[in-house]
Write a protein that holds these residues in place. Sequence first.
Motif, PDB file in Angstrom:
ATOM      1  N   LEU A 152      32.372  -2.434  25.312  1.00  0.00           N
ATOM      2  CA  LEU A 152      32.990  -2.528  26.688  1.00  0.00           C
ATOM      3  C   LEU A 152      31.742  -2.470  27.552  1.00  0.00           C
ATOM      4  O   LEU A 152      31.700  -2.045  28.954  1.00  0.00           O
ATOM      5  CB  LEU A 152      33.890  -1.343  27.044  1.00  0.00           C
ATOM      6  CG  LEU A 152      35.115  -1.244  26.278  1.00  0.00           C
ATOM      7  CD1 LEU A 152      36.035  -0.185  26.616  1.00  0.00           C
ATOM      8  CD2 LEU A 152      35.914  -2.530  26.728  1.00  0.00           C
ATOM      9  N   ARG A 162      37.193  -7.161  36.888  1.00  0.00           N
ATOM     10  CA  ARG A 162      37.052  -5.980  37.319  1.00  0.00           C
ATOM     11  C   ARG A 162      35.652  -5.772  37.989  1.00  0.00           C
ATOM     12  O   ARG A 162      34.647  -6.516  37.777  1.00  0.00           O
ATOM     13  CB  ARG A 162      36.918  -5.200  35.931  1.00  0.00           C
ATOM     14  CG  ARG A 162      36.943  -3.745  36.481  1.00  0.00           C
ATOM     15  CD  ARG A 162      36.637  -2.768  35.131  1.00  0.00           C
ATOM     16  NE  ARG A 162      36.678  -1.396  35.462  1.00  0.00           N
ATOM     17  CZ  ARG A 162      37.700  -0.684  35.084  1.00  0.00           C
ATOM     18  NH1 ARG A 162      38.676  -0.933  34.393  1.00  0.00           N
ATOM     19  NH2 ARG A 162      37.682   0.781  35.387  1.00  0.00           N
ATOM     20  N   ARG A 169      38.076 -14.517  26.921  1.00  0.00           N
ATOM     21  CA  ARG A 169      38.810 -13.714  26.334  1.00  0.00           C
ATOM     22  C   ARG A 169      38.988 -13.376  24.830  1.00  0.00           C
ATOM     23  O   ARG A 169      38.918 -12.249  24.177  1.00  0.00           O
ATOM     24  CB  ARG A 169      40.108 -13.400  26.921  1.00  0.00           C
ATOM     25  CG  ARG A 169      40.615 -12.240  27.288  1.00  0.00           C
ATOM     26  CD  ARG A 169      41.970 -12.228  28.034  1.00  0.00           C
ATOM     27  NE  ARG A 169      42.955 -12.466  27.130  1.00  0.00           N
ATOM     28  CZ  ARG A 169      43.786 -13.581  27.052  1.00  0.00           C
ATOM     29  NH1 ARG A 169      43.781 -13.994  28.050  1.00  0.00           N
ATOM     30  NH2 ARG A 169      44.832 -14.033  26.218  1.00  0.00           N
ATOM     31  N   TRP A 203      37.147  -5.908  25.930  1.00  0.00           N
ATOM     32  CA  TRP A 203      37.639  -6.212  27.077  1.00  0.00           C
ATOM     33  C   TRP A 203      39.021  -6.883  26.855  1.00  0.00           C
ATOM     34  O   TRP A 203      39.972  -6.506  27.862  1.00  0.00           O
ATOM     35  CB  TRP A 203      36.965  -6.836  27.903  1.00  0.00           C
ATOM     36  CG  TRP A 203      35.543  -6.132  28.376  1.00  0.00           C
ATOM     37  CD1 TRP A 203      34.363  -6.470  28.127  1.00  0.00           C
ATOM     38  CD2 TRP A 203      35.670  -5.157  29.534  1.00  0.00           C
ATOM     39  NE1 TRP A 203      33.454  -5.546  28.730  1.00  0.00           N
ATOM     40  CE2 TRP A 203      34.185  -4.667  29.467  1.00  0.00           C
ATOM     41  CE3 TRP A 203      36.647  -4.572  30.142  1.00  0.00           C
ATOM     42  CZ2 TRP A 203      33.902  -3.833  30.398  1.00  0.00           C
ATOM     43  CZ3 TRP A 203      36.284  -3.613  31.093  1.00  0.00           C
ATOM     44  CH2 TRP A 203      35.061  -3.068  31.088  1.00  0.00           C
ATOM     45  N   VAL A 228      33.582  -9.137  34.550  1.00  0.00           N
ATOM     46  CA  VAL A 228      33.350  -7.512  34.872  1.00  0.00           C
ATOM     47  C   VAL A 228      32.003  -7.489  35.713  1.00  0.00           C
ATOM     48  O   VAL A 228      30.867  -7.999  35.022  1.00  0.00           O
ATOM     49  CB  VAL A 228      33.447  -6.832  33.585  1.00  0.00           C
ATOM     50  CG1 VAL A 228      33.163  -5.189  33.911  1.00  0.00           C
ATOM     51  CG2 VAL A 228      34.454  -6.823  32.816  1.00  0.00           C
ATOM     52  N   TYR A 274      40.900 -11.061  33.022  1.00  0.00           N
ATOM     53  CA  TYR A 274      40.520  -9.735  33.308  1.00  0.00           C
ATOM     54  C   TYR A 274      39.318  -9.790  34.070  1.00  0.00           C
ATOM     55  O   TYR A 274      38.261 -10.167  33.880  1.00  0.00           O
ATOM     56  CB  TYR A 274      40.504  -8.847  31.781  1.00  0.00           C
ATOM     57  CG  TYR A 274      40.236  -7.465  32.407  1.00  0.00           C
ATOM     58  CD1 TYR A 274      41.303  -6.560  32.334  1.00  0.00           C
ATOM     59  CD2 TYR A 274      38.901  -6.971  32.264  1.00  0.00           C
ATOM     60  CE1 TYR A 274      40.965  -5.281  32.515  1.00  0.00           C
ATOM     61  CE2 TYR A 274      38.640  -5.581  33.032  1.00  0.00           C
ATOM     62  CZ  TYR A 274      39.647  -4.849  32.723  1.00  0.00           C
ATOM     63  OH  TYR A 274      39.601  -3.393  33.179  1.00  0.00           O
ATOM     64  N   VAL A 301      37.201 -12.973  30.897  1.00  0.00           N
ATOM     65  CA  VAL A 301      36.645 -11.661  31.245  1.00  0.00           C
ATOM     66  C   VAL A 301      35.382 -11.809  32.068  1.00  0.00           C
ATOM     67  O   VAL A 301      34.520 -12.348  31.695  1.00  0.00           O
ATOM     68  CB  VAL A 301      36.635 -10.877  29.767  1.00  0.00           C
ATOM     69  CG1 VAL A 301      35.995  -9.385  30.557  1.00  0.00           C
ATOM     70  CG2 VAL A 301      37.690 -10.566  28.896  1.00  0.00           C
ATOM     71  N   ALA A 352      35.748 -11.764  23.160  1.00  0.00           N
ATOM     72  CA  ALA A 352      35.216 -10.469  23.813  1.00  0.00           C
ATOM     73  C   ALA A 352      34.601  -9.348  22.892  1.00  0.00           C
ATOM     74  O   ALA A 352      33.535  -8.710  23.215  1.00  0.00           O
ATOM     75  CB  ALA A 352      36.570  -9.509  24.311  1.00  0.00           C
TER      76      ALA A 352
END
Length: 477
Positions: free
Chosen positions: A16, A307, A335, A276, A324, A305, A322, A338
């Motif tokens: 993560l 963030r 994704r 993730w 982030v 996703y 993903v 990940a």
Amino acid sequence: MTLHPIVLSGGSGTRLWPLSRAQYPKQFLSLTGEFSLLQETLLRVADEGFATPLAVSHADHRFIVAEQISAIRGDDFRVLVEPVSRGTAAAVIAGALLISEEDPEAILVAMPSDHIVRDTGSFTSSIKAAAKAVRHGGVALLGIKPSRPETGYGYIKSGSAVDGEDGVFEVDAFVEKPSLEDVEEFLADGKHHWNAGIFIARADHLIALASDLAPEIVDACRGALADAKRETAFTSLDEAAFAQAPVESFDTAVMEKLGNALVLPSDMGWSDVGAWSSLWELGNKDEAGNVLVGDAFARETENCYIRSDDRLVAAVGVRDLVLVSTKDAVIAVPRDQAQMVKVLAEELRLSDRCEADQPARVTRPWGWYESINVGKRFQVKILQVNPGAQLSKQMHFHRAEHWVVVSGTAKVELDSEEFLLSEKEATFIDVGRVHRVTNPGRIPLLIVEVQCGGYLGEDDIVRFQDVYGRVPETAAE
């Protein structure tokens, strides 16, 4: 029958990254709600049938663990401190030995601190059923009914049902990270379950089994506990003795060698939050299938996703991604790839990138600091000192510091002087001067610190006194 939780809080959570880092891994993060994963784990074992939990933590994280537990339990907690990481086998066995000092027949429930469980009622009933099954001996695991083909998990194959124990089965086999073809067969036969890493056993029986199957680990843990430093909430294992324990998981050191392990299948909404992509699966999705967290914006974007813990992050025309962003790093990854984030984090560590291990906001036992600007021969930080807390009495060889109080009151010790600084007041700490700051007030003390000098590393600190045990007793005299 009282259950004694052993909460394992030693993971690094590199999958993560950049949110989870070695100095502040995922168990301390609030990923799906108000509480961190560690706090959610402790809340699951807060019922009347559970004893005071024992958290097992690496020495680097002991104050973070204590702070997070005390926020929800006050002073009702204990922390077993590992001076070095030796795997879950040593963590579980050391915890069992400590609890057995008070109650050899205690029913132990060892569990990770960084997983999510949606159905707490199912979790509790499964734990109690497993505890009943092992009250006279043996070790039981909770198996999770698979919801999808997953090749990254270990599987437990259930065998014959145990007479007189509803829903409990003998373990027929352990299968580590099988092929997709095998996993599809597992889902079809209904006998294979994800291994959640939750173990239930009586303390004396677990220790006896481990003594036969992993004697080197048991001996190292006994020695480390015999010479441990014991305080009110902390039991710090002796480093020399504990370092002798082989590095193994509890699964490989004990469970896979047992001939009579038990498994209780459970459907409790479990996730190990292993990537993730897991947070995308768990999150609240918009009509396009996106999970947006923080200051995130999406157009013509599907099943992503996204963030942001800092700035605005916008995505246009992407799918299955993903994305982030933290204060000091951004990652973008498909994704379905990940899991590769773990490889990236390791490459960054090998390249000596500080972002691999250290978050932008660094937690300390007195509060936290955050670097907001760095240049040639200067660095600007924000420090928050908690009410009643103080930094160590220290000195720097290579840097001078300017402190400006933004809020709260600072008590400053500078060589033989002592004085107070209020909001908007400042002081200067020259190279080589011994200094310390304390927050004597009832609100957090916020300081802007400007460092100037030829070397600004965190290792340019000579500590003379420290209330958090970071100075050897001989050096502090």
